[in-house]
Design an enzyme around this catalytic site. Structure first.
Site, PDB file in Angstrom:
ATOM      1  N   ASP A 192     -14.052  -0.091  -8.620  1.00  0.00           N
ATOM      2  CA  ASP A 192     -13.489  -0.959  -7.593  1.00  0.00           C
ATOM      3  C   ASP A 192     -12.248  -1.639  -8.189  1.00  0.00           C
ATOM      4  OD1 ASP A 192     -12.961  -2.336  -5.294  1.00  0.00           O
ATOM      5  OD2 ASP A 192     -14.956  -3.138  -5.032  1.00  0.00           O
ATOM      6  N   TRP A 193     -11.516  -2.303  -7.341  1.00  0.00           N
ATOM      7  CA  TRP A 193     -10.222  -2.924  -7.711  1.00  0.00           C
ATOM      8  C   TRP A 193     -10.380  -3.810  -8.968  1.00  0.00           C
ATOM      9  CZ3 TRP A 193      -5.620  -3.559  -4.339  1.00  0.00           C
ATOM     10  CH2 TRP A 193      -4.671  -4.402  -4.895  1.00  0.00           C
TER      11      TRP A 193
END
Ligand code: BGC
Length: 721
Positions: free
Chosen positions: A267-268
């Protein structure tokens, strides 16, 4: 391009080129982007060089046929080996035609429409240049304080799995190579992101492996069984190890046990977050740990590009693993046909015809109406024609009905509730006033609302949460409506006219006050682009509500988590021999949800007969049939969702009080009766035992059939093995 050609391509790649394939950067880094800047400021601070961009494997958040084409063209000119970029974006519940938020879609219990919504989202996104969507989000949710519950389909592992499959089918279609109007799906967030402690986003998750396997993992697995191409890691820890550095989750479970050979993306920023989590001292260690654990693509941080090469040269990370990761990325590019046609479905002319087309909006309207849940109705709905309606509240004329994950959606074109009603009522019968804002209000606003209320017969209050009050980083500890809106209802109530409350929000709310003060309640969630039309159809009775909750609404936040598939405890409330005090209960609120899982009313009524079993004994390898007669006892046609639950009365470990095993939707004309027949087999009764074997228990099972998880009729059978 054959696999052999991918291997040859890999052989030509330098170590730097390979590592850069694992990098995902946002659009502004790329030449051709509308927002492109020199790599300066924060971009330079990230440690991204021109070489990294030239060799980069994928882009985050690009769309728009013209721009994506320009980015791809510029990239192919500068990339030494001509390896095309993968364009990824969050197309969560629609691209420009925005469908209801996933929690609302869940409440439709309509898998076909859910699939169709994903197909439309893929079509609009693909002509706009997108190749991969970061969806579906399939995290199981039990805590409405967590803002991201609106991205999930709810609290049930079986239903979530069915929706996971439907969304993947819709996004990907049957053949991604030939069907260039589909996009690859990326299921997220692996794993158990929905179980954040206290409902606080990004917070710790810790649970038994049994619970993880039984409740949280099935929907990710279902998405993968349906062919989902990618998996995104979660921000949280699982058993003390951040999911994005968790070897047990990724290499052992996902890769070895489940045999997943697609791409795993962080994820980011989650790779670098191993440092604040406290399991990596610096970016180098974060890179080593995340990569060893199995993350192929690092999203938006640069631990890999800055350190993987050195780690490989020092033999701390194996080049073989790097090659495997790069091959997975090249393989998806190949599957999407990007080597032959780097522009794939991108179509500037098509963009105008496809995006927000009438047929797409029609599906959005239908799904929005099916996603709304009628929670209460003291015979005020549908609104009687001829009555004067005062529409009051911050959502009466608001375009903020798309939800927090409607990236490309435009509030300006969203159909507001007032506009939906205005098209259908004469102006002397409809007045409107704001009453207050979502979180603040003025005396004048309130007075204006009271004035129009005084001249109306029925008062429709449009209340709720702003979209940024849920979604990512949108946790709340108080899940009531904001105070100013509670004051608005109280003031309007004093007028003494019937009140219909329509709610626009992203999570189950504490609705005790609202329920007391309203004669009817429609939970409209964030219904998307066609929201105003859909809700108007329901209010005016052109469409009969059929939505059913897929996440319980608590009485109060103090009960949270409250979910239907819970355990009995050794001292359950209401047992024949229960004591008054020493039972599992609160002294001040009930144990049960205010509105339970599966619940939702209709403008008609349905009668359920007793469930009839084809056989009181179920043998392994055989099935039994459970049939029930459902009758429409009202005066309108309506759609009922007939739900089948099961309870294993004596398990190896404690078993849920009810588990949804099947459901069927039935449209019934007034007076019509339909026989709904379910079939149950032994393998539907299996679960993870204390030793983690997946098997069933011989003995007694109760089956429950009903319109929701509480209002049920039951029968029993014996499982014989
Ligand atoms: C979210 C993901 C999303 C990603 C890329 C993250 O902050 O948690 O769900 O896919 O950003 O936009």
């Amino acid at each position: 391009m054959q696999d052999q050609t991918l291997h040859s391509l890999l052989k030509e790649m330098t170590l730097d080129e390979k590592v850069a394939q694992l990098m995902q950067l946002a659009t502004p880094f790329f030449e051709g982007s509308n927002e492109q800047g020199e790599i300066t400021g924060p971009m330079a601070e990230m440690g991204v060089t021109k070489d990294t961009v030239r060799n980069c494997g994928s882009v985050l958040g690009a769309s728009g046929a013209k721009e994506v084409r320009a980015i791809q063209e510029a990239h192919l000119k500068s990339n030494r080996l001509g390896i095309p970029l993968l364009i990824m974006a969050d197309i969560v519940h629609g691209f420009k035609t925005i469908f209801p938020v996933p929690l609302a879609i869940g409440c439709s219990w309509d898998l076909k429409l859910a699939e169709r919504s994903a197909e439309i989202a893929a079509y609009e996104a693909s002509v706009s240049g997108v190749h991969v969507t970061f969806a579906p989000m399939v995290d199981l949710v039990r805590d409405p304080r967590w803002g991201r519950v609106m991205e999930s389909t709810g609290e049930d592992p079986y239903l979530n799995s069915e929706f996971a499959r439907a969304f993947v089918r819709g996004f990907q279609g049957k053949d991604l190579t030939s069907d260039t109007n589909r996009v690859a799906a990326c299921v997220k967030h692996f794993a158990a992101y929905g179980a954040a402690e206290g409902g606080r986003d990004y917070n710790t998750v810790d649970m038994s492996e049994r619970q993880l396997r039984e409740m949280y993992l099935p929907a990710y697995k279902a998405a993968l069984d349906e062919g989902c191409e990618m998996v995104m890691t979660a921000f949280n820890t699982v058993e003390g190890i951040p999911a994005s550095g968790n070897k047990r989750l990724m290499r052992e479970l996902l890769r070895t046990e489940w045999g997943f050979d697609g791409i795993l993306i962080s994820d980011w920023g989650a790779v670098k977050e191993l440092i604040p989590h406290g399991v990596a001292a610096d970016e180098r260690e974060a890179a080593a740990k995340a990569f060893a654990a199995g993350v192929d693509i690092e999203m938006m941080t640069v631990c890999y590009v800055n350190h993987l090469k050195e780690l490989i040269v020092n033999n701390e990370v194996s080049e073989e693993l790097l090659d495997e990761a790069v091959l997975r990325i090249l393989a998806l590019k190949k599957k999407l046909g990007l080597f032959e046609n780097p522009h794939r479905g991108t179509d500037e002319h098509g963009e105008h015809e496809v995006i927000m087309s009438e047929p797409h909006r029609a599906v959005a309207k239908k799904l929005a109406a099916k996603s709304c849940v009628l929670l209460k109705n003291n015979n005020v709905l549908p609104l009687q024609s001829g009555k004067k309606v005062a529409l009051i509240g911050p959502f009466a004329q608001s375009g903020d009905i798309l939800g927090p994950w409607s990236w490309k959606g435009s509030r300006e074109v969203a159909v507001q509730l007032y506009d939906g009603l205005k098209g259908r009522m004469t102006s002397d019968k409809l007045s409107v006033a704001k009453g207050c804002g979502v979180e603040t209000g003025t005396h004048e606003e309130l007075q204006e609302a009271l004035d129009i209320a005084a001249h109306a017969d029925v008062l429709v209050l449009a209340l709720g949460e702003k979209s940024d009050m849920s979604g990512e980083a949108g946790s709340r500890s108080d899940i009531r409506l904001p105070e100013v809106q509670r004051e608005l209802i109280a003031a309007i109530r004093r007028i003494g006219k019937p009140i219909v409350t329509v709610l626009f929000n992203g999570r189950p709310l504490d609705l005790r006050d609202v329920a007391e003060q309203s004669d009817a309640i429609i939970e409209a969630w964030f219904p998307g682009t066609e929201g105003g039309h859909a809700v108007a159809d329901l209010l005016l009775g052109d469409v009969n509500p059929s939505g059913k909750l897929t996440m319980s609404f608590p009485h109060s936040v103090g009960q949270v988590p409250v979910y239907y598939n819970c355990f009995n405890t050794g001292r359950p409330q209401g047992a024949p021999d229960a004591q008054v005090r020493y039972v599992s209960q609160y002294l001040d609120v009930p144990n049960e949800a205010l509105y339970p899982f599966g619940f939702g009313l209709s403008y008609t009524t349905f009668h359920f007969g007793e469930p009839v079993l084809s056989n009181p004994v179920l043998k392994a390898g055989e099935s039994i049939k459970i049939s029930v007669l459902v009758t429409n006892t009202g005066e309108r046609q309506g759609e009922e969702t007939v739900q089948l639950y099961v309870r294993d009365m004596a398990g190896d470990v404690v078993r849920p009080l009810k588990e949804l095993k099947a459901f069927e939707k039935a449209v019934l004309a007034p007076g019509e009766t339909k026989k709904i027949i379910f079939s149950i087999k032994e393998d539907q009764l299996r679960y993870y035992h204390s030793d983690l074997t997946f098997t069933s228990d011989p003995g007694t099972f109760t089956v429950f059939v009903g319109p929701d998880s509480v209002n049920v009729k039951e029968a029993t059978f014996e499982l014989v093995k």
